[in-house]
Enzyme design. Structure first.
Site, PDB file in Angstrom:
ATOM      1  N   CYS B 130       0.939  -1.300  -0.005  1.00  0.00           N
ATOM      2  CA  CYS B 130      -0.026   0.092  -0.042  1.00  0.00           C
ATOM      3  C   CYS B 130       0.930   1.306  -0.130  1.00  0.00           C
ATOM      4  O   CYS B 130       0.485   2.138  -0.742  1.00  0.00           O
ATOM      5  CB  CYS B 130      -0.961  -0.167   1.021  1.00  0.00           C
ATOM      6  SG  CYS B 130      -0.309  -0.652   2.751  1.00  0.00           S
ATOM      7  N   HIS B 254      -3.230   6.609   4.341  1.00  0.00           N
ATOM      8  CA  HIS B 254      -1.766   6.696   4.764  1.00  0.00           C
ATOM      9  C   HIS B 254      -1.374   7.924   4.293  1.00  0.00           C
ATOM     10  O   HIS B 254      -1.535   8.490   3.167  1.00  0.00           O
ATOM     11  CB  HIS B 254      -0.880   5.710   4.042  1.00  0.00           C
ATOM     12  CG  HIS B 254      -1.016   4.176   4.642  1.00  0.00           C
ATOM     13  ND1 HIS B 254      -1.554   3.886   5.666  1.00  0.00           N
ATOM     14  CD2 HIS B 254      -0.571   3.043   3.725  1.00  0.00           C
ATOM     15  CE1 HIS B 254      -1.739   2.562   5.765  1.00  0.00           C
ATOM     16  NE2 HIS B 254      -1.030   2.132   4.605  1.00  0.00           N
TER      17      HIS B 254
END
Lengths: 353, 353
Positions: B130, B254
């Site tokens: 990710c 994130h």
């Protein structure tokens, strides 16, 4: 120096002020009398100092009559208003605001790095920004041993760095989110700006206001304060510094991912770790095999700067990463301020020249 | 390609699996039949796909008979066990685990960067980590225009990157803390390690386990996956990459502080911003005057990678900082996986060569 001092704390009721009282109580400073000063809003409240109740007074110019030492943390405007008056009355002031930090006449001091700058003081000594202090404490032993060419830092800064009200806001927002309600922001990213965003379960890449060049004032502070503390000149080109400052949903304790390049590229990771372990004010927490590394919840309440995750950039010789954590209210604010005052006492500098 | 496909989702009940179902439903892929596969523990549960109830089945080798396309996100061990069997049965597999990412025979694909690598597939295509995906989406338009010499990244990674159970743990710990209780950690920093620390109101500079060199496996992934995706070789020296990965108390989304040096140092900030604004998969959110910058709570639910805070390192020509945020469960996982599958369909590559 055995004379007992009259010490005033300006901004005694905030998150930092509370800790100034406690750090002063735990210090080696011979306090004869203490005055707790704040705005009219907090006047009349009571705080304890070394077991005695002390009533908080409203700060006026006359409050500083007979005061030897002022520890100030009530905002830049308050310091600009009162500290020159306090100096006129003979008080030496350690100021934990940004009001005088970039004044070339005012020493900006982290005792582990540049205690000698205290000898140049003309009545006011500035305490650096919280995020700068912990970084230079960690970088100084490295600079001293190997030289330092370049620093690239990304910060992970706690809500309490924006004051008690921002800390309270984080807690309130977190509860709102856990209750499935909309979060309401009124303070962060910074009181002085137009828009406010929730911090709980979020990240805010804005600390303080933006400058025209796209950097925030917090980032500007990290760049120029680092140069002033380590090199004596806020624009010194010898160490190149750039910074990205981010507010994270942590109550107390700033984290910093610090990338740096040393001048002597023969430096090894074990050597750097040893220099850090031996350095004043630094606790090395660097044992990946046992999952030992600095964390905010472990740093809270300590005066130390914790350093770990020291490791080389595998593709750039002489370049390294490290992870630095400290209690932003203590070493980043109250403790560094009291520590400066301790050094002033020890060096016989509690007098306006 | 007009043939309707039989699509299996392996690991259909996790945080990513739930989003794989939803992203597939919203995709251009002609799904004739869907199979939802999981461990025996989740078998018998029901999920909706395009308005129809689908019963989750226990994954066995025979589950893949007649399947054209597998989307896998049930952990590396599960992928290693089942995907070669699925390929034997004629299924093309897009794998969102680390099981095959560094296999030189397996393309590692972010469609905005290296869609052409899909033509080399031998049955399995790997979806990157990710934190790598959102960084390379933001760096690729810059690399294409100006070349890229060096990347230094610090991550701010959400709890959900460690799965639904870690996300639940963050919420539980936050409530414990707000209630004045001790926080109890059982999962983070990573299930596979010995010690567990609270994430709520804290920072954990460990994601995945530590390698012998002091880097975590997550940091290793960011370094080597970036090279494989952008340069075709996990050890390519052309772009130097170093990373510090930190888990932060955010649920979804994130953040990344990305420092980079371009080869053509005539590049200006407005030019970089224009390249980013024009790039596929990127939304530029970069207006400091109006406090516009990427934030996790604004990115949640979007397929885009958001980029802001683009600004030059004022002391190193050709070097810049930027701030990158994306939904780690969508572009970082489910959407990139489904997007790869969409490109396989469009490029007529849904067949084992």
């Amino acid at each position: 120096m055995s004379k007992d001092l009259t010490v005033a704390i300006l901004g005694a009721t905030g998150a930092v002020g509370t800790r100034l009282i406690q750090q002063l109580a735990d210090s080696t400073i011979p306090v004869g009398q203490i005055k707790l000063l704040a705005s009219s809003r907090s006047a009349g409240e009571t705080r304890q100092f070394r077991g005695q109740d002390v009533v908080v007074e409203e700060a006026t110019n006359d409050s500083f009559d007979g005061v030897d030492l002022v520890l100030a943390s009530a905002g830049g405007g308050v310091s600009k208003k009162f500290l020159p008056e306090a100096v006129k009355r003979g008080a030496v002031c350690v100021d934990n605001t940004s009001a005088f930090r970039m004044d070339p006449e005012v020493p900006l001091v982290v005792p582990e790095v540049n205690e000698q700058a205290l000898y140049q003081h003309k009545g006011i000594i500035a305490n650096p920004n919280c995020s700068t202090i912990q970084m230079v404490v960690a970088l100084e032993p490295i600079r001293a041993a190997y030289g330092l060419n370049r620093v690239i830092v990304s910060t992970y800064q706690a809500a309490s760095g924006a004051g008690q009200s921002a800390w309270n806001e984080l807690d309130r927002e977190a509860q709102e989110h856990l209750d499935g309600q909309e979060m309401h922001a009124e303070i962060l990213p910074t009181k002085g700006d137009k828009k406010h965003y929730p911090l709980a379960f979020n990240l805010l890449p804005q600390i303080d206001v933006f400058e025209d060049d796209g950097y925030t004032h917090e980032e500007w502070k990290m760049i120029h304060e680092t140069k002033k503390i380590m090199l004596g000149d806020m624009d010194a080109p010898d160490i190149k510094v750039t910074a990205t400052c981010v507010r994270v949903p942590v109550a107390v304790g700033h984290g910093e991912s610090v990338y740096f390049e040393v001048a002597d590229d023969s430096a090894t990771t074990p050597e750097l770790q040893q220099k850090l372990a031996d350095a004043p004010g630094v606790t090395l927490q660097d044992d990946p095999d046992h999952q030992i590394y600095p964390q905010p919840i472990l740093a809270e309440g300590s005066r130390e700067t914790f350093v770990g995750r020291v490791r080389p950039d595998q593709e750039n010789k002489g370049a390294f990463n490290m992870w630095v954590v400290s209690d932003n209210l203590l070493k980043g604010a109250a403790w560094n301020t009291v520590q400066i005052a301790e050094r002033l006492v020890a060096d016989d500098l509690v007098r306006v020249p």
